[in-house]
Write an enzyme that holds these catalytic residues in place. Structure first.
Site, short mmCIF file in Angstrom:
data_model
loop_
_atom_site.label_atom_id
_atom_site.label_comp_id
_atom_site.label_asym_id
_atom_site.label_seq_id
_atom_site.Cartn_x
_atom_site.Cartn_y
_atom_site.Cartn_z
N LYS A 96 0.49 -1.55 0.08
CA LYS A 96 0.13 0.32 0.10
C LYS A 96 1.09 1.17 0.52
CE LYS A 96 -4.72 1.08 0.29
NZ LYS A 96 -5.50 0.21 -0.12
P1 NAD Z 1 -13.14 8.12 -2.83
O1 NAD Z 1 -12.36 8.74 -2.95
O2 NAD Z 1 -13.46 7.82 -4.58
O3 NAD Z 1 -14.43 7.79 -1.86
C1 NAD Z 1 -14.38 7.97 -0.65
C2 NAD Z 1 -16.04 8.39 0.04
O4 NAD Z 1 -15.79 8.67 1.08
C3 NAD Z 1 -16.21 9.69 -0.64
O5 NAD Z 1 -17.45 10.00 -1.59
C4 NAD Z 1 -16.18 11.16 0.37
O6 NAD Z 1 -16.60 12.33 0.62
C5 NAD Z 1 -16.47 9.30 1.47
N1 NAD Z 1 -16.29 10.10 2.88
C6 NAD Z 1 -14.38 9.98 3.28
N2 NAD Z 1 -14.98 10.30 4.93
C7 NAD Z 1 -15.86 10.29 5.27
C8 NAD Z 1 -16.37 10.17 6.33
N3 NAD Z 1 -16.16 10.42 7.99
N4 NAD Z 1 -17.92 10.08 6.61
C9 NAD Z 1 -18.40 8.92 5.25
N5 NAD Z 1 -18.01 9.79 4.00
C10 NAD Z 1 -17.09 10.13 3.84
O7 NAD Z 1 -12.26 6.18 -2.56
P2 NAD Z 1 -13.25 4.65 -2.62
O8 NAD Z 1 -11.65 4.14 -3.32
O9 NAD Z 1 -14.82 4.24 -2.56
O10 NAD Z 1 -12.71 4.38 -1.38
C11 NAD Z 1 -12.93 3.95 -0.35
C12 NAD Z 1 -12.40 2.53 0.79
O11 NAD Z 1 -13.10 1.73 -0.65
C13 NAD Z 1 -11.46 3.23 1.30
O12 NAD Z 1 -11.60 2.17 2.32
C14 NAD Z 1 -10.42 2.13 0.17
O13 NAD Z 1 -9.44 1.79 0.81
C15 NAD Z 1 -11.40 1.29 -0.48
N6 NAD Z 1 -11.24 0.24 -1.59
C16 NAD Z 1 -11.24 0.86 -2.34
C17 NAD Z 1 -11.11 0.20 -3.67
C18 NAD Z 1 -11.35 0.97 -5.03
O14 NAD Z 1 -11.08 0.23 -6.08
N7 NAD Z 1 -10.99 1.76 -5.28
C19 NAD Z 1 -10.63 -0.88 -3.63
C20 NAD Z 1 -10.40 -1.96 -2.58
C21 NAD Z 1 -10.94 -0.84 -1.45
#
Ligand code: NAD
Length: 406
Positions: A96
């Protein structure tokens, strides 16, 4: 991560040497990233790359841009990648990366400079056969394109396979953008089937409306589920009759936020976790479901789209309440699975149709779901501990076969 790993290690009766090997990251790199800002000032940012384990293959893991990220957080996330890749049985280890910065306060030029300097500082770490980054919180296709370009410029040849989550026209895979949300949809539907619940009778609440949250909500809505609550960092929205999801998606696309969306009642992010619903999808960030929140959750299924949304000390409360949990290292593994497909396609130079990507993803998610459930039943533990046992067991077997180089 450590709390759950410890329990899995106990069930597997891991010998102390293997235990210590697997709990310790292989490499932790901290880089400084000096950037000339738009007004001429120089700012220095801190970047991290943690390789947790490469027993199964080159390491894989996203890069997040966040002002409050810490090395410890990156270490936990890197370890989760190791177990996740092992659960879905793809030939990758776990890593990561992160840069401590707030992209909402940076211009596009500054974000590009940070990305390129971060990549340049990690040239010896990254590589299609060494370590392959991907998008995570606050990073996207454009940032992946800059990583690919910077690495290619230094290696004097085009290296698409050094990073995944690229734009489609630059070696990206069809279906990658939707892959994590699609994986969430697939395992949610299998969990509903297992519990005898019909999608059309299911109310879903989704925390986070970024890549994972919005696409999970969209795809579950398409299968007939009623999305009763959504949220982003600006707050949450609840409508018992169901939120007009296409309208919410369009609103978020136009405004880059859900703030002031008027299709539902305003609630807080904490209230969202506690709303009356059948399925809860935390898809924002870690440490949301605490031991204080856990007793108030009404959902019967929790599907962890985010990494680490549940604090370890809430596990027991959720288990005692009989909530069916699909843990993060299974639920959000669709992203890394299609990242693996992207890496394979880059190396073949031959690109698959979206149907091929989606059907291969579905097969892997179903097999992994079944294996996690079967492991949990075999050891008489929760799905979460079942997932850890499955992942840790696979990695430790490979580690023993390879032996310790010295
Ligand atoms: P992103 O940046 O696209 O979206 C994050 C979202 O969460 C946004 O809508 C933001 O406004 C919201 N947010 C942030 N802080 C918040 C809070 N305190 N309360 C409520 N909402 C909040 O990120 P993403 O890629 O969607 O990732 C989200 C999660 O999924 C993370 O934990 C990431 O590690 C995990 N993840 C992502 C992927 C991927 O392919 N993008 C894959 C596996 C896991």
């Amino acid at each position: 991560m450590k709390d759950r790993f410890q329990i899995a290690a106990h069930y597997l009766e891991l010998e102390p040497g293997i235990y210590n090997y697997l709990i310790t990251p292989t490499k932790q790199v901290i880089v400084s990233i000096p950037i000339q800002m738009d007004d001429g000032r120089i700012e220095v940012y801190e970047g991290y790359r943690v390789i947790h384990n490469q027993s199964m293959g080159p390491s894989k893991g996203g890069v997040r841009f966040s002002p409050d990220v810490t090395l410890d957080e990156v270490k936990a996330l890197a370890a989760w990648m190791t177990w996740k890749c092992a659960i879905v049985n793809i030939p990758f280890g776990g890593a990561k990366g992160a840069v401590k910065c707030d992209p909402s306060k940076l211009s596009l030029t500054q974000i590009e400079k940070i990305t390129r300097r971060y990549t340049a500082n990690l040239l010896e770490i990254f590589g299609p056969d060494r370590d392959i980054p991907a998008p995570d919180v606050n990073t996207n296709e454009q940032i992946m394109a800059w990583i690919m370009d910077t690495y290619s410029m230094h290696s004097r040849q085009i290296e698409t396979a050094v990073v995944t989550g690229k734009p489609l026209f630059l070696g990206g895979s069809r279906g990658r953008k939707e892959a994590t949300g699609r994986g969430v949809q697939i395992v949610t539907l299998y969990a509903m089937e297992k519990l005898g619940i019909k999608p059309k009778e299911t109310r879903v609440a989704v925390q986070g409306f970024g890549n994972v949250g919005s696409i999970s909500a969209k795809l579950l809505h398409e299968r007939g589920c009623r999305i009763v609550a959504i949220s982003d960092v600006s707050g949450g929205f609840y409508n018992a009759k169901g939120i007009d999801l296409p309208a919410a998606l369009e609103y978020a696309r136009q405004h880059h936020s859900l703030a002031d969306f008027n299709g539902a009642d305003k609630i807080s992010n904490e209230e969202l976790l506690e709303v009356d619903c059948d399925v809860l999808v935390p898809a924002a960030r870690e440490d949301q479901i605490t031991r204080f929140v856990a007793p108030k959750i009404k959902a019967m299924i929790i599907v962890e789209g985010a990494n680490g949304p549940t604090v370890a000390n809430a596990d027991k409360i959720l288990d005692e309440r009989g909530i069916f949990i699909i843990p993060d290292i299974l639920a959000n593994a669709g992203g890394v699975t299609v990242s693996y497909f992207e890496w394979v396609q880059n190396r073949m130079g031959y690109y698959w149709t979206e149907d091929t990507v989606n059907s291969r993803l579905e097969r892997i998610m179903l097999e992994s779901f079944q294996e996690v459930i079967a492991t949990a039943e075999k050891y008489n533990v929760s799905n979460r501990i079942g997932a850890y046992i499955l992942g840790v067991d696979r990695v430790s077997k490979v580690l023993r076969a390879r032996g310790i180089y010295s």
